[in-house]
Design a protein around this motif. Structure first.
Motif: not given
Lengths: 278, 353
Positions: B177-183, B271-277, B301-311
Motif C-alpha cells: 500500500q505504501l507503494d501506491r504513494f508516489m512519494m 524498489a518496484s517498477p512503479r518506483g522507477g516510473i 538525487f533530490a527525489l530518490a529518498e522521497d520516491v524510493l525509501l518507502h518502497r
C-alpha cells in the motif's frame, strides 16, 4: 452303603502322609527361614535387658533388630526381627549384648536363639567368576587432560591466525577489482572518439560524479548535498554543467559542447589518490 | 532568476512562463502562512503536477495540515479532510447508500473522497480495511457504492500524514500500500531562524471577537479563501510535464538505481517498477518547477529518498546491524560510479573500523 475298600484306602493315605519322606528337614532348634527373608523371633530371657550389637560394617551376615522388649517378673520378653544375608546356622546370642555393660554373665541359652537359614537357590547353581577389576592406564588425571586440550586449542588458533595473515598479505593482482581510474580511461577514450552509446554515456557520467565526489571528500554528505557542493566547485561544476548539456538537453535545444576539451583532462587519471596526471 | 534564464529562448516559453508564474504565486501564498518548508511545498507541487499521491511523515506540530489547507485554498480546488481514527469505516470515506424516507428508494450519499485534494490525517490510525478502501480509490480513481461505480473528480490527489513516533494503536501501512504513494516525504524541524519567524508571527495573531466573547486567533484564521491560481493553470502545468525532455542517459541512471536496490545485500525488498516510473515523473515535475525543460541527475538525487525509501525493506541482518533505509539508499546512490557488487564507500568505511 459304603464301599468295602474305603477304610483301607484311608489308612493307606494316613500312613503315606506320616512317612519320613515328607517330613521337614530336621533342624537343631528354632525356626528355619530363607536368605533375605525376615523372621520374627519371640523369646523370654531372665536377667537384664539385651540389645543388638550395632553393625560396624557391611560384612555381618545377620541383621538383627529389637521390635519390642517387655519386662516380665524376672527378665524380658523380646520380639526380634532377624534377616539373614547368608545361608547357614546362626546363634543369635552372638549378635546380642547386655544393655548394662557391667553385666558380664553369659546370655542364657534358648532354642529360639538357634536359627537355620537355607538358600533359595537350587542345588548345583553355577556361581559366576569373581570380577577381576583392572585399573586403566592413567594419563595423569583430569587436570593434565585439560592442560593438554587447552594447549592444543591455543596452538591451533595461532596457526590459523598466522595462516590467514599470510593469505591476506599475498598479492591478489588477478582478482583485484578495477579502480575508478581504470574504468574511466576507456570510457573517456571512447567518448573522445564519439563512440559512446547511451548506456556507456550514463556510466561515464556516474563515474565522473563519483570521481569528483571522492576527490573532494564528499562521501559523507548526502547525495543531493554532495551534488550541490560539486556544482559550486569551479572545476567540477563546469564539468557537470557541460555533461548536462551534452547528455540531457533535448536535441533541438542542445548547445554545442566541446566534448574533447571536456574529457581531455580525464584521459590520464592516476590510480592512486584519484588525481589528474599533469 | 536562474530558472527564468533557462526558460528564455526555449520552445513553448509562453506556456512554461505561465506555469512558472503559477508556481510562484502558489509559493508566495503558502509563504504568507507557513514559514519555511520549501522542500515540502516543492514535493506537494510535484505530486499535484504528476497526479501522484503524497505521504507526509513527521512529528506533530510541523504545520502539515496547515500547509495542505493553505495549498488547497491557493488553488481553486475542492478540498476535504478526513481525520483517521480506529473506529472509522470505509463508508465514512467513500460514501454509502441511504434510504430516502420520502421516496422509499436508496440514494447514494457520496463520501469526502469525492474531492480534488484530500487530506488523510494520520492515516495509520485507521483499521486496514479503511486504509485499503482509500488506497484502492487512490489507485483506480473510482469507487463503487452499492451497484454504481463513480469516477473521482480530476485532479484527485491524496496527501496523507502519519506520525512516525507515536505507534501505539496504529496500523502500519504495508509495503504494497505504501507503494501506491508516489512519494513519502519526511518532514524535519524548521531551522532556528525559521522557528523564530514562526514565533513572531504567532505573537502577532491576537484574538478575534466572536458572539459575545473572543477566541485566540490561529494560523488557520489567516488563510485567505481567495485562490491565486485556477484549476486550469494546474492542468496546464500537468500538461507541460509531457514537454519535459527525459534523456536516454537519465533513464539509464534510473534503471541503475532501481536495479541496485534489488541486488543490495542489505535490502530484502527492492524498489518496484512503479518506483522507477514515479522517479521519472517526479524528476520531470521538479525540472518544470526549477524552470528547466529537461531533467538532470540532480533531480534524481533530490527525489530518490522521497520516491524510493518507502518502497525498500531492509533484511534482518541489516536491521540487526542497526542500519537504516536512508543509510542504505545513500550507500546505493554514492556507489553508482562503482561496479555493481563492489564494496561501496560506506561498506569500506564500516569494514575499516
Amino acid at each position: 452303603m459304603s464301599h468295602p475298600g474305603t477304610p483301607l484306602l484311608a489308612i493307606l493315605i494316613l500312613a503315606w502322609c506320616g512317612s519320613p519322606c515328607l517330613a521337614q528337614p530336621a533342624t537343631p532348634s528354632g525356626p528355619q527361614v530363607l536368605v533375605g527373608m525376615s523372621v520374627m523371633v519371640e523369646v523370654i530371657v531372665p536377667g537384664g535387658e539385651l540389645e543388638p550389637i550395632p553393625l560396624e560394617d557391611r560384612t555381618s551376615p545377620m541383621v538383627l533388630r529389637t521390635v519390642a522388649a517387655d519386662a516380665t517378673a524376672n527378665g524380658f520378653h523380646y520380639r526380634l526381627d532377624c534377616v539373614a544375608l547368608e545361608p547357614g546356622a546362626f546363634d543369635l546370642r552372638r549378635h546380642l549384648r547386655w544393655k548394662n555393660p557391667l553385666e558380664k554373665a553369659p546370655i542364657p541359652d534358648r532354642p529360639e536363639w538357634h536359627l537355620v537359614v537355607g538358600s533359595a537357590l537350587p542345588p548345583g547353581q553355577v556361581i559366576p567368576h569373581e570380577l577381576d577389576p583392572h585399573t586403566n592406564l592413567s594419563l595423569g588425571g583430569y587436570r593434565l587432560i585439560l592442560w593438554v586440550a587447552s594447549t592444543l586449542w591455543v596452538t591451533g588458533l595461532v596457526v590459523i591466525l598466522l595462516w590467514r595473515g599470510k593469505g591476506s598479505q599475498a598479492p591478489a593482482h588477478p582478482d583485484q577489482p578495477e579502480t575508478l581510474a581504470d574504468r574511466l580511461r576507456p570510457l573517456v577514450e571512447s567518448g573522445l572518439r564519439g563512440e559512446l552509446g547511451p548506456a556507456r554515456q550514463a556510466e561515464l557520467e556516474r563515474i565522473l560524479l563519483a570521481y569528483w565526489r571522492r576527490k573532494l571528500g564528499l562521501d559523507q554528505a548526502g547525495p543531493a548535498d554532495a551534488l550541490r557542493h560539486l556544482k559550486a566547485h569551479p572545476e567540477a561544476g563546469a564539468l557537470l554543467r557541460s555533461l548536462e548539456q551534452w547528455l540531457h538537453q533535448p536535441p533541438h535545444a542542445r548547445q554545442p559542447v566541446a566534448v574533447d576539451e571536456m574529457l581531455k583532462p580525464y584521459r590520464q587519471v592516476s590510480v592512486t589518490g584519484l588525481g589528474v596526471a599533469p | 532568476m536562474v530558472s527564468q534564464q533557462v526558460l528564455a529562448g526555449q520552445p513553448g516559453t509562453g506556456k512554461l512562463a505561465e506555469v512558472h508564474r503559477f508556481i510562484s504565486l502558489v509559493r508566495e501564498r503558502i509563504g504568507t502562512v507557513v514559514v519555511g518548508q520549501d522542500v515540502v511545498v516543492e514535493r506537494i507541487l510535484i505530486a499535484l503536477f504528476s497526479g501522484g499521491h503524497l505521504l507526509l511523515q513527521g512529528v506533530p506540530g510541523l504545520a502539515k495540515t496547515l500547509l495542505v489547507s493553505t495549498l488547497s485554498r491557493s488553488i481553486d480546488l475542492a478540498f476535504a479532510r478526513i481525520q483517521f481514527t480506529i473506529d472509522l469505516l470505509p463508508s465514512d470515506i467513500i460514501g454509502s447508500e441511504v434510504l430516502d424516507q420520502r421516496t422509499h428508494e436508496f440514494r447514494v450519499n457520496q463520501g469526502p473522497v469525492f474531492t480534488n485534494l484530500l487530506l488523510a490525517d494520520e492515516i495509520n490510525r485507521a483499521a486496514p480495511k479503511v486504509q485499503s478502501a482509500l488506497l484502492e480509490a487512490m489507485q483506480e480513481r473510482r469507487v463503487t457504492i452499492g451497484r454504481e461505480t463513480f469516477r473521482l473528480p480530476a485532479p484527485f490527489v491524496v496527501i496523507a500524514t502519519q506520525n512516525p513516533v507515536e505507534q501505539a494503536g496504529t496500523f502500519e501501512l504495508p509495503e504494497a500500500q505504501l507503494d501506491r504513494f508516489m512519494m513519502c516525504h519526511r518532514l524535519v524541524y524548521p531551522s532556528p531562524e525559521e522557528e523564530l519567524e514562526v514565533l513572531r508571527r504567532n505573537m502577532a495573531l491576537g484574538v478575534r471577537r466572536e458572539d459575545k466573547g473572543a477566541i485566540a486567533r490561529t494560523e488557520f484564521d489567516m488563510l485567505d479563501n481567495r485562490p491565486v491560481a485556477t484549476t486550469e493553470q494546474l492542468v496546464l502545468a500537468m500538461e507541460s510535464l509531457e514537454g519535459i525532455h527525459v534523456s536516454e542517459v537519465f533513464l539509464r541512471h534510473v534503471i541503475e538505481v532501481i536495479q541496485r536496490t534489488r541486488s543490495h545485500p542489505d535490502i530484502e525488498l527492492g524498489a518496484s517498477p512503479r518506483g522507477g516510473i514515479n522517479l521519472v515523473k517526479g524528476a520531470r515535475a521538479r525540472a518544470l518547477i526549477h524552470g528547466r525543460d529537461y531533467v538532470i541527475p540532480e533531480d534524481l538525487f533530490a527525489l530518490a529518498e522521497d520516491v524510493l525509501l518507502h518502497r525498500l525493506r531492509l533484511n534482518y541482518e541489516a536491521l540487526a546491524d542497526g542500519k537504516t533505509g536512508a543509510e542504505v539508499l545513500r550507500d546505493i546512490l554514492h556507489s553508482l560510479g562503482d561496479v555493481p557488487g563492489a564494496a561501496s564507500p560506506a561498506s569500506r568505511r564500516s569494514a575499516s573500523t
